[in-house]
Scaffold this active site. Structure first.
Site, PDB file in Angstrom:
ATOM      1  N   HIS A  64       0.792  -1.238   0.000  1.00  0.00           N
ATOM      2  CA  HIS A  64       0.000   0.000   0.000  1.00  0.00           C
ATOM      3  C   HIS A  64       0.823   1.285   0.000  1.00  0.00           C
ATOM      4  CE1 HIS A  64       1.085   0.186   4.208  1.00  0.00           C
ATOM      5  NE2 HIS A  64       0.553   1.391   4.261  1.00  0.00           N
ATOM      6  N   HIS A  79       1.197   6.752  -1.084  1.00  0.00           N
ATOM      7  CA  HIS A  79       0.363   5.963  -0.179  1.00  0.00           C
ATOM      8  C   HIS A  79      -0.936   5.656  -0.905  1.00  0.00           C
ATOM      9  CE1 HIS A  79      -2.119   4.869   3.257  1.00  0.00           C
ATOM     10  NE2 HIS A  79      -1.000   4.722   3.939  1.00  0.00           N
TER      11      HIS A  79
END
Length: 153
Positions: A64, A79
């Site tokens: 992620h 992110h």
């Protein structure tokens, strides 16, 4: 201007979707610029790519988040989504690891947007510059992966 009048492009959008100021990210760690100035993209394209030639300094095992560093020292954190760490890697097909050299446009990860959405997670994905760079967003709205001239440092 470079050779034959071509402009050198040193940062391209790592994602496709809706480009927005980092202050609109639904997480105060990003929207307050605590982690650095930047922007975000509400993903509509599952490919996330390197925004410049450089090195992968961090690749979280859950897929992620990625840290990247350019030769001139510019560092960014990408992110993907909000609270997506909770998916424990489900929906993230990671293509790189820390220490890899990457070229602008090279895929870092492929994201299963449907799985992330079905899990109730936001696809708003911040890109922050962690070494104190002030960023001016040159546009908002639709952006395609690889698009240049979206930010100015």
């Amino acid at each position: 201007m470079g050779l034959f009048g071509r402009k050198k492009v040193d940062f391209v959008s790592p994602m496709g979707g809706r480009l927005m100021p980092v202050t609109e990210v639904p997480d105060p760690a990003f929207s307050s610029k605590m982690l650095g100035d930047g922007f975000a993209v509400d993903l509509t394209d599952g490919q996330v790519a390197a925004p410049f030639d450089g090195e992968v300094t961090a690749a979280f095992p859950t897929g992620h988040a990625y840290g990247l560093k350019r030769a001139d020292g510019l560092e960014c954190l990408i992110h993907i989504g909000m609270d997506t760490v909770q998916l424990e890697g489900r929906g993230f097909d990671v293509k790189v690891q820390a220490g890899d050299k990457v070229k602008a446009g090279q895929t870092l990860v492929t994201v299963d947007l449907g799985l992330v959405r079905q899990s109730g997670k936001s696809l708003v994905s911040p890109v922050v510059f962690v070494n104190g760079e002030a960023v001016t967003l040159l546009k908002t709205g639709a952006v395609v992966r690889g698009e240049a001239d979206i930010v100015k440092f």
